[in-house]
Design a protein around this motif. Structure first.
Motif, PDB file in Angstrom:
ATOM      1  N   ARG A 197      -3.173   5.109  -5.793  1.00  0.00           N
ATOM      2  CA  ARG A 197      -4.074   6.047  -5.133  1.00  0.00           C
ATOM      3  C   ARG A 197      -4.527   7.156  -6.063  1.00  0.00           C
ATOM      4  NH1 ARG A 197      -2.110  10.550  -0.948  1.00  0.00           N
ATOM      5  NH2 ARG A 197      -1.543  11.417  -2.973  1.00  0.00           N
ATOM      6  N   ASP A 198      -3.588   7.763  -6.795  1.00  0.00           N
ATOM      7  CA  ASP A 198      -3.932   8.877  -7.660  1.00  0.00           C
ATOM      8  C   ASP A 198      -4.830   8.446  -8.805  1.00  0.00           C
ATOM      9  OD1 ASP A 198      -2.501  10.515  -6.017  1.00  0.00           O
ATOM     10  OD2 ASP A 198      -0.760  10.711  -7.339  1.00  0.00           O
ATOM     11  N   ASP A 199      -4.684   7.189  -9.253  1.00  0.00           N
ATOM     12  CA  ASP A 199      -5.579   6.674 -10.300  1.00  0.00           C
ATOM     13  C   ASP A 199      -7.018   6.605  -9.791  1.00  0.00           C
ATOM     14  OD1 ASP A 199      -3.368   6.351 -11.931  1.00  0.00           O
ATOM     15  OD2 ASP A 199      -3.085   4.245 -11.382  1.00  0.00           O
ATOM     16  N   VAL A 200      -7.172   6.134  -8.555  1.00  0.00           N
ATOM     17  CA  VAL A 200      -8.509   6.037  -7.966  1.00  0.00           C
ATOM     18  C   VAL A 200      -9.116   7.425  -7.808  1.00  0.00           C
ATOM     19  CG1 VAL A 200      -9.825   5.300  -5.945  1.00  0.00           C
ATOM     20  CG2 VAL A 200      -7.944   3.878  -6.785  1.00  0.00           C
ATOM     21  N   LEU A 201      -8.333   8.367  -7.305  1.00  0.00           N
ATOM     22  CA  LEU A 201      -8.835   9.733  -7.127  1.00  0.00           C
ATOM     23  C   LEU A 201      -9.228  10.355  -8.467  1.00  0.00           C
ATOM     24  CD1 LEU A 201      -6.278  11.065  -4.490  1.00  0.00           C
ATOM     25  CD2 LEU A 201      -8.699  10.564  -4.108  1.00  0.00           C
ATOM     26  N   ALA A 202      -8.424  10.112  -9.484  1.00  0.00           N
ATOM     27  CA  ALA A 202      -8.744  10.657 -10.800  1.00  0.00           C
ATOM     28  C   ALA A 202     -10.041  10.068 -11.338  1.00  0.00           C
ATOM     29  CB  ALA A 202      -7.596  10.379 -11.777  1.00  0.00           C
ATOM     30  N   LYS A 203     -10.257   8.781 -11.099  1.00  0.00           N
ATOM     31  CA  LYS A 203     -11.480   8.133 -11.560  1.00  0.00           C
ATOM     32  C   LYS A 203     -12.701   8.706 -10.830  1.00  0.00           C
ATOM     33  CE  LYS A 203     -11.463   4.992 -13.975  1.00  0.00           C
ATOM     34  NZ  LYS A 203     -11.561   4.883 -15.450  1.00  0.00           N
ATOM     35  N   ILE A 204     -12.566   8.932  -9.525  1.00  0.00           N
ATOM     36  CA  ILE A 204     -13.668   9.518  -8.756  1.00  0.00           C
ATOM     37  C   ILE A 204     -13.971  10.932  -9.247  1.00  0.00           C
ATOM     38  CG2 ILE A 204     -14.379  10.319  -6.473  1.00  0.00           C
ATOM     39  CD1 ILE A 204     -12.739   7.995  -5.304  1.00  0.00           C
ATOM     40  N   LYS A 205     -12.931  11.726  -9.450  1.00  0.00           N
ATOM     41  CA  LYS A 205     -13.106  13.102  -9.921  1.00  0.00           C
ATOM     42  C   LYS A 205     -13.771  13.129 -11.284  1.00  0.00           C
ATOM     43  CE  LYS A 205     -10.527  17.374 -10.825  1.00  0.00           C
ATOM     44  NZ  LYS A 205     -11.049  17.549 -12.209  1.00  0.00           N
ATOM     45  N   GLU A 206     -13.315  12.273 -12.185  1.00  0.00           N
ATOM     46  CA  GLU A 206     -13.893  12.207 -13.527  1.00  0.00           C
ATOM     47  C   GLU A 206     -15.378  11.838 -13.466  1.00  0.00           C
ATOM     48  OE1 GLU A 206     -13.486   9.444 -17.562  1.00  0.00           O
ATOM     49  OE2 GLU A 206     -12.056   9.211 -15.908  1.00  0.00           O
TER      50      GLU A 206
ATOM     51  N   HIS B 179      -7.234   8.597   1.832  1.00  0.00           N
ATOM     52  CA  HIS B 179      -7.001   7.330   2.541  1.00  0.00           C
ATOM     53  C   HIS B 179      -7.826   6.213   1.908  1.00  0.00           C
ATOM     54  CE1 HIS B 179      -4.553   9.305   5.379  1.00  0.00           C
ATOM     55  NE2 HIS B 179      -5.491   9.750   6.196  1.00  0.00           N
ATOM     56  N   PHE B 180      -9.075   6.509   1.580  1.00  0.00           N
ATOM     57  CA  PHE B 180      -9.917   5.511   0.922  1.00  0.00           C
ATOM     58  C   PHE B 180      -9.299   5.079  -0.402  1.00  0.00           C
ATOM     59  CE2 PHE B 180     -12.889   5.043  -2.630  1.00  0.00           C
ATOM     60  CZ  PHE B 180     -13.495   3.842  -2.281  1.00  0.00           C
TER      61      PHE B 180
ATOM     62  N   ALA C  76      -6.186   5.131  -1.375  1.00  0.00           N
ATOM     63  CA  ALA C  76      -5.000   4.295  -1.159  1.00  0.00           C
ATOM     64  C   ALA C  76      -5.407   2.877  -0.776  1.00  0.00           C
ATOM     65  CB  ALA C  76      -4.123   4.918  -0.075  1.00  0.00           C
ATOM     66  N   TRP C  77      -6.411   2.763   0.090  1.00  0.00           N
ATOM     67  CA  TRP C  77      -6.906   1.438   0.484  1.00  0.00           C
ATOM     68  C   TRP C  77      -7.472   0.695  -0.717  1.00  0.00           C
ATOM     69  CZ3 TRP C  77     -12.059  -0.001  -0.037  1.00  0.00           C
ATOM     70  CH2 TRP C  77     -12.399  -1.246   0.494  1.00  0.00           C
ATOM     71  N   CYS C  78      -8.262   1.397  -1.520  1.00  0.00           N
ATOM     72  CA  CYS C  78      -8.896   0.778  -2.677  1.00  0.00           C
ATOM     73  C   CYS C  78      -7.843   0.257  -3.651  1.00  0.00           C
ATOM     74  CB  CYS C  78      -9.801   1.795  -3.361  1.00  0.00           C
ATOM     75  SG  CYS C  78     -10.953   1.112  -4.571  1.00  0.00           S
ATOM     76  N   ALA C  79      -6.801   1.052  -3.880  1.00  0.00           N
ATOM     77  CA  ALA C  79      -5.735   0.620  -4.784  1.00  0.00           C
ATOM     78  C   ALA C  79      -5.024  -0.621  -4.251  1.00  0.00           C
ATOM     79  CB  ALA C  79      -4.744   1.760  -4.997  1.00  0.00           C
ATOM     80  N   ASP C  80      -4.786  -0.650  -2.962  1.00  0.00           N
ATOM     81  CA  ASP C  80      -4.124  -1.819  -2.353  1.00  0.00           C
ATOM     82  C   ASP C  80      -4.997  -3.062  -2.424  1.00  0.00           C
ATOM     83  OD1 ASP C  80      -1.895  -0.343  -1.759  1.00  0.00           O
ATOM     84  OD2 ASP C  80      -2.473   0.058   0.316  1.00  0.00           O
ATOM     85  N   GLU C  81      -6.320  -2.860  -2.492  1.00  0.00           N
ATOM     86  CA  GLU C  81      -7.251  -3.987  -2.559  1.00  0.00           C
ATOM     87  C   GLU C  81      -7.521  -4.442  -3.988  1.00  0.00           C
ATOM     88  OE1 GLU C  81      -8.977  -5.635   0.097  1.00  0.00           O
ATOM     89  OE2 GLU C  81      -7.378  -4.650   1.229  1.00  0.00           O
ATOM     90  N   ASP C  82      -6.759  -3.886  -4.934  1.00  0.00           N
ATOM     91  CA  ASP C  82      -6.924  -4.229  -6.351  1.00  0.00           C
ATOM     92  C   ASP C  82      -8.348  -3.967  -6.848  1.00  0.00           C
ATOM     93  OD1 ASP C  82      -4.260  -5.092  -6.622  1.00  0.00           O
ATOM     94  OD2 ASP C  82      -4.778  -7.083  -5.860  1.00  0.00           O
ATOM     95  N   CYS C  83      -8.916  -2.843  -6.433  1.00  0.00           N
ATOM     96  CA  CYS C  83     -10.260  -2.517  -6.887  1.00  0.00           C
ATOM     97  C   CYS C  83     -10.219  -2.035  -8.336  1.00  0.00           C
ATOM     98  CB  CYS C  83     -10.901  -1.464  -5.976  1.00  0.00           C
ATOM     99  SG  CYS C  83     -10.187   0.187  -6.114  1.00  0.00           S
ATOM    100  N   ARG C  84     -11.342  -2.057  -8.990  1.00  0.00           N
ATOM    101  CA  ARG C  84     -11.397  -1.707 -10.413  1.00  0.00           C
ATOM    102  C   ARG C  84     -11.172  -0.225 -10.669  1.00  0.00           C
ATOM    103  NH1 ARG C  84     -16.850  -3.898 -12.885  1.00  0.00           N
ATOM    104  NH2 ARG C  84     -15.859  -3.171 -14.828  1.00  0.00           N
ATOM    105  N   LEU C  85     -11.168   0.578  -9.614  1.00  0.00           N
ATOM    106  CA  LEU C  85     -11.021   2.021  -9.791  1.00  0.00           C
ATOM    107  C   LEU C  85      -9.586   2.436 -10.091  1.00  0.00           C
ATOM    108  CD1 LEU C  85     -13.336   3.195  -6.866  1.00  0.00           C
ATOM    109  CD2 LEU C  85     -13.896   3.052  -9.292  1.00  0.00           C
ATOM    110  N   GLY C  86      -8.619   1.565  -9.820  1.00  0.00           N
ATOM    111  CA  GLY C  86      -7.234   1.898 -10.118  1.00  0.00           C
ATOM    112  C   GLY C  86      -6.269   1.123  -9.255  1.00  0.00           C
ATOM    113  N   THR C  87      -5.021   1.053  -9.708  1.00  0.00           N
ATOM    114  CA  THR C  87      -3.992   0.313  -8.978  1.00  0.00           C
ATOM    115  C   THR C  87      -3.100   1.238  -8.157  1.00  0.00           C
ATOM    116  OG1 THR C  87      -2.546   0.407 -10.936  1.00  0.00           O
ATOM    117  CG2 THR C  87      -3.948  -1.535 -10.684  1.00  0.00           C
TER     118      THR C  87
END
Length: 211
Positions: A46-55, A30-31, A33-44
């Motif tokens: 949800r899966d991009d953000v999760l991959a960045k966190i995992k990495e 959920h975090f 997905a929210w981060c991606a919707d907020e145009d955060c630097r972690l990814g555009t």
């Protein structure tokens, strides 16, 4: 009892449909997905953000991040920071996003270490609060867990269901290795003859999932 409300209840009589680690993994999704919707630097996405966190968390295993003051951010502390941020719900997401962004892109692990310290109840002078000492003793006196092999099997299941936090959370060996005999089997718990009891669950609750 006359009137009772149970908040954040767990199923005491059988295995829940979803474990706590699943609840935290779901909150992390959920975090993301929210981060991606907020145009955060972690990814555009949800899966991009999760991959960045995992990495990032994987990298901490071999390359702990230096923090001002001579401390470092280890992988375990990074995982604890994620758990702690998920406890806080949506109110904690902006701070977690900022801490992750600083750590990943700027090499500044201070924000993540602050979250980990809060999770560990670590004070600024390096002393610790009582929770981390008391919690295992209390939990294991209520636990029937006494098998290291079962803990390893559960880790494999958690890794499949929660591929980021489940694997990095590791096997729960605290109670199987606790130097006090585990509790006897719990009797079936019911409330036969009691007045109505209100049981409250919150969707999205990571620690005590609604299921």
């Amino acid at each position: 009892v006359g009137r009772m409300v149970l908040d954040g209840a767990v199923n005491t009589n059988s295995k829940s449909k979803i474990d706590q680690i699943d609840g935290f993994e779901r909150a992390l999704r959920h975090f993301a997905a929210w981060c991606a919707d907020e145009d955060c630097r972690l990814g555009t996405e949800r899966d991009d953000v999760l991959a960045k966190i995992k990495e990032f968390l994987d990298r901490l295993d071999q390359q702990p991040l230096a923090v001002d003051g001579g401390r470092t951010l280890s992988q375990q502390q990074g995982v604890e920071a994620a758990f702690y941020a998920m406890y806080g719900g949506t109110n904690s997401w902006p701070g977690f996003r900022d801490a992750l962004t600083a750590a990943i892109f700027d090499g500044d692990g201070g924000g993540m270490l602050q979250l980990a310290d809060a999770a560990d109840r670590r004070n600024r002078d390096g002393t610790y609060g009582q929770l981390m000492y008391a919690f295992p003793a209390i939990r294991c006196l209520d636990s029937q867990e006494d098998s290291v092999r079962s803990a390893a099997k559960r880790l494999a299941e958690d890794t499949r269901e929660a591929p980021i936090l489940g694997r990095l959370n590791g096997p729960d060996l605290v109670c199987p290795l606790w130097p006090v005999k585990s509790a006897p089997d719990q009797p079936e718990v019911n409330a036969a003859g009691a007045p109505p009891i209100v049981v409250i669950g919150t969707t999205g609750d990571p620690a005590t999932p609604y299921e």
